[in-house]
Design an enzyme around this catalytic site. Structure first.
Site, PDB file in Angstrom:
ATOM      1  N   SER A 194       0.836  -1.193   0.000  1.00  9.35           N
ATOM      2  CA  SER A 194       0.000   0.000   0.000  1.00  9.35           C
ATOM      3  C   SER A 194       0.882   1.258   0.000  1.00  9.35           C
ATOM      4  CB  SER A 194      -0.974  -0.046   1.181  1.00  9.35           C
ATOM      5  OG  SER A 194      -2.003   0.905   1.038  1.00  9.35           O
ATOM      6  N   GLU A 320      -9.524  -5.275  -3.621  1.00  9.57           N
ATOM      7  CA  GLU A 320      -8.866  -4.278  -2.780  1.00  9.57           C
ATOM      8  C   GLU A 320      -9.842  -3.363  -2.038  1.00  9.57           C
ATOM      9  OE1 GLU A 320      -5.620  -3.933  -2.287  1.00  9.57           O
ATOM     10  OE2 GLU A 320      -4.571  -4.817  -3.992  1.00  9.57           O
ATOM     11  N   HIS A 420      -7.917  -5.568   0.472  1.00  9.16           N
ATOM     12  CA  HIS A 420      -6.650  -4.860   0.716  1.00  9.16           C
ATOM     13  C   HIS A 420      -6.059  -5.318   2.039  1.00  9.16           C
ATOM     14  CE1 HIS A 420      -3.945  -1.501  -0.076  1.00  9.16           C
ATOM     15  NE2 HIS A 420      -4.155  -1.005   1.134  1.00  9.16           N
TER      16      HIS A 420
END
Length: 494
Positions: A194, A320, A420
Site C-alpha cells: 500500500s 482491494e 486490501h
C-alpha cells in the site's frame, strides 16, 4: 559480524546485541536517526547519537505517533504503542549463524502501509523471522513519520516530506551497515504494501536513491495517487493551522514544535474527516510533488526509464476496495445513480461513467450497484495502475512478474472477499497475530500452505529475481498473472 554466541554486531553508531529466535537472530529497535522531538520535529532526519557499550536490541522501538487506522475493522485493532521519542528505528532479522560464514546475503527492506497515517515496522504483523529463515536472506523493516509529523507541507518551517526523508535515511542505513549483519548492500530489494509500495517505487526511481535499489516488490500500491499537488497540500496545511488556532502566526514553527503531539493528532483527525471523499483512498497528507524524495510522478519516472534494469514483482488482491467500502452501510444501499456518481470521479467525459458501469455489470451478473462500484473502484485505484507499471516495465525488456492474491476468509456472506491487506499474514506467516481480523478469519491448513507458497515466491524473488511459481509477465497477457488461492488438492494457487 556476530561475536561468538552473543549475536553482537557493530553498526556505525555503536554495537547492538540481538536475540536468537530459533533459526533467526533478531535485532530490534535500532535507531537509524535521532528522535524527531523538540527542534527536530518536522525536520529532516538527523544521525542517531552514538552510544557506548552494547545496546540491547531485544525489543522494537515505539510506533510513530498516529491515530487509529481506518482499517481496524478489517485487520483488527492495535493497542496504542507510540512515542515520538525514539520512534525512528528499524529491525533486522538474519538467519542464525551455522558453521562457516556464508557469502553476503540478499536483503529485503520492507515498508509498512497505512495510508501514510498509521502503522509500525515494530508490530508483530510484520515480524521478518520467517521470511529470513525461509529464504536465507536478511529482512529489514523501518518506521517513518506519518500524518502531520511526516507530511505536513510547510517548507518555510522545514516541513518537507519528512516521512519520505526518513525512508531515504533508512535505505542509507542499510547501505552503510547491512554488511555487518552479513547482508549484501549490492543486492537490496526495496518493497512494501500500500503506502509502503508507493514509497518503494519512489525510492527505486528517485535520482538520489535509485542506485541503492536493485529489485522492487510492490504489493497493492494505490497507483491512482500521484504525489500530492503542492497547492492542495498547502491548502490542507492552512486548514490544519486553523484547527490548531495558529493561522495568524507569521512563523508557526515554534508553536507547532511546542504543542503536545496529542493535539497535533486530534487536529489531523478533524482535517482528515473534513477532506475525506467517499470511495477514495487518498489521505489528507501524503508525499508532496516537488518535495524531498518526490521529484516526479511514477508515470514520469517510468517514462524516463528510471526503473529500467531493476527486477519487478508487483501485485494486488482481488477485491482491494472492499477494505474501504465493503463494511460501509452506505455502499450496501447504493442506488445505480449513486454508483454512477462514484465512478464519475475517475471516469471523466460524457457517458464514460455509464459505459464503465455497464462494463462491470456485464462481468458481474446479478451484482448490486454497490458491488459493481467496489469492483470498478478496485481497478481504478489499484489494479489498472499495477498493470500499467507491469506493461511498461516488461515492454522495455525488464524482468517483470505479476500476481493476484485471491484468498477469501471462510463464510458465504463475507463482504470483504480478498481485500486490501489480505496477503500480509500469509507473507509474514503471522496468522496468530490477527486474532480478531475479519479479512483473515480462521485460516485452515490449506490457507497456511498458501502462505508458504506465497512466501517462497517472494523470497526467491529477493534472492534471484525469479519468483518461484510466477511466470515472466508479458504485456496484456492475463495468463501470465499468478493467482494465489488455497487449493483443496495439490499446490496452492494456480
Amino acid at each position: 559480524m556476530t561475536q561468538g554466541n552473543e549475536h553482537v554486531v557493530a553498526t556505525g553508531r555503536g554495537r547492538v546485541r540481538g536475540r536468537g529466535e530459533g533459526p533467526t537472530v533478531a535485532y530490534r529497535g535500532i535507531p537509524y536517526a535521532a528522535s524527531p522531538v523538540g527542534a527536530l520535529r518536522f525536520a529532516p532526519p538527523q544521525p542517531a547519537p552514538r552510544w557506548s557499550g552494547i545496546r540491547d536490541a531485544a525489543r522494537t522501538g515505539p510506533a510513530v505517533p498516529q491515530r487509529p487506522s481506518r482499517l481496524e475493522a478489517v485487520m483488527g485493532r492495535r493497542t496504542p504503542d507510540w512515542d515520538e521519542d525514539g520512534c525512528l528505528t528499524l529491525n533486522v532479522w538474519t538467519p542464525s549463524p551455522r558453521g562457516a560464514q556464508p557469502a553476503a546475503r540478499p536483503v529485503l527492506l520492507w515498508f509498512h502501509g497505512g495510508g501514510f497515517s498509521s502503522g509500525s515496522a515494530g508490530w508483530d504483523w510484520y515480524d521478518g523471522a520467517r521470511l529470513a529463515a525461509r529464504g536465507d536472506l536478511i529482512v529489514v523493516t523501518a518506521n517513518y513519520r506519518l500524518g502531520p509529523l511526516g507530511y505536513l507541507h510547510l517548507p518555510d518551517i522545514g516541513a518537507d516530506n519528512a516521512g519520505t526523508q526518513d525512508q531515504i535515511a533508512a535505505l542509507g542505513w542499510v547501505r552503510d551497515n547491512i554488511a555487518a549483519f552479513g547482508g549484501d548492500p549490492d543486492a537490496v530489494t526495496v518493497g512494501g504494501q500500500s503506502a509502503g509500495a508507493f514509497s518503494a517505487l519512489a525510492l527505486a526511481t528517485e535520482p538520489r536513491t535509485a542506485g541503492l535499489v536493485h529489485r522492487v516488490l510492490l504489493e497493492s500500491g494505490p497507483w491512482a495517487l500521484s504525489p500530492q499537488d503542492p497547492a492542495l497540500a498547502a491548502e490542507h496545511a492552512r486548514a490544519y493551522l486553523r484547527l490548531l488556532d495558529l493561522a495568524d502566526e507569521a512563523d508557526p514553527g515554534p508553536a507547532l514544535r511546542a504543542l503536545p503531539v496529542d493535539r497535533l493528532l486530534a487536529a489531523y483527525g478533524t482535517l482528515a474527516a473534513q477532506v475525506a471523499r467517499f470511495g477514495t483512498v487518498a489521505p489528507a497528507m501524503y508525499p508532496v510533488l516537488g518535495g524531498a524524495g518526490a521529484s516526479r510522478t511514477w508515470r514520469d519516472a517510468l517514462t524516463a526509464g528510471a526503473l529500467d534494469g531493476k527486477d519487478l514483482l508487483i501485485g494486488t488482491t482481488r477485491d482491494e476496495m472492499t477494505a474501504f467500502m465493503g463494511l460501509d452501510p452506505r455502499v450496501q444501499s447504493l442506488s445505480r445513480a449513486d454508483a454512477l456518481a462514484l465512478l464519475a470521479d475517475q471516469a471523466p467525459g460524457e457517458g464514460e461513467a455509464e459505459r464503465r458501469y455497464q462494463q462491470y455489470a456485464r462481468q458481474l451478473p446479478g451484482a448490486t450497484p454497490g458491488r459493481i462500484a467496489i469492483t470498478a473502484k478496485t481497478d481504478a485505484e489499484f489494479r489498472n495502475g499495477a498493470l500499467e507499471i507491469a506493461d511498461h516495465h516488461a515492454t522495455a525488456g525488464n524482468r517483470t512478474h505479476v500476481y493476484q492474491f485471491d484468498y477469501v476468509a471462510p463464510g458465504a456472506d463475507n463482504p470483504l472477499g480478498a481485500c486490501h491487506c489480505g496477503e500480509l499474514p500469509f507473507l509474514f506467516g503471522t496468522f496468530h497475530h490477527y486474532p480478531d481480523s475479519p479479512m483473515l478469519g480462521r485460516p485452515d491448513a490449506a490457507a497456511r500452505a498458501l502462505g508458504d507458497v506465497f512466501a517462497d515466491a517472494v523470497t526467491s524473488f529477493v534472492t534471484s529475481g525469479a519468483p518461484h511459481g510466477i511466470p515472466a509477465y508479458a504485456p496484456a497477457a492475463p495468463d501470465r498473472i499468478r493467482h494465489f488461492a488455497p487449493a483443496a488438492d495439490g499446490p496452492a494457487g494456480r
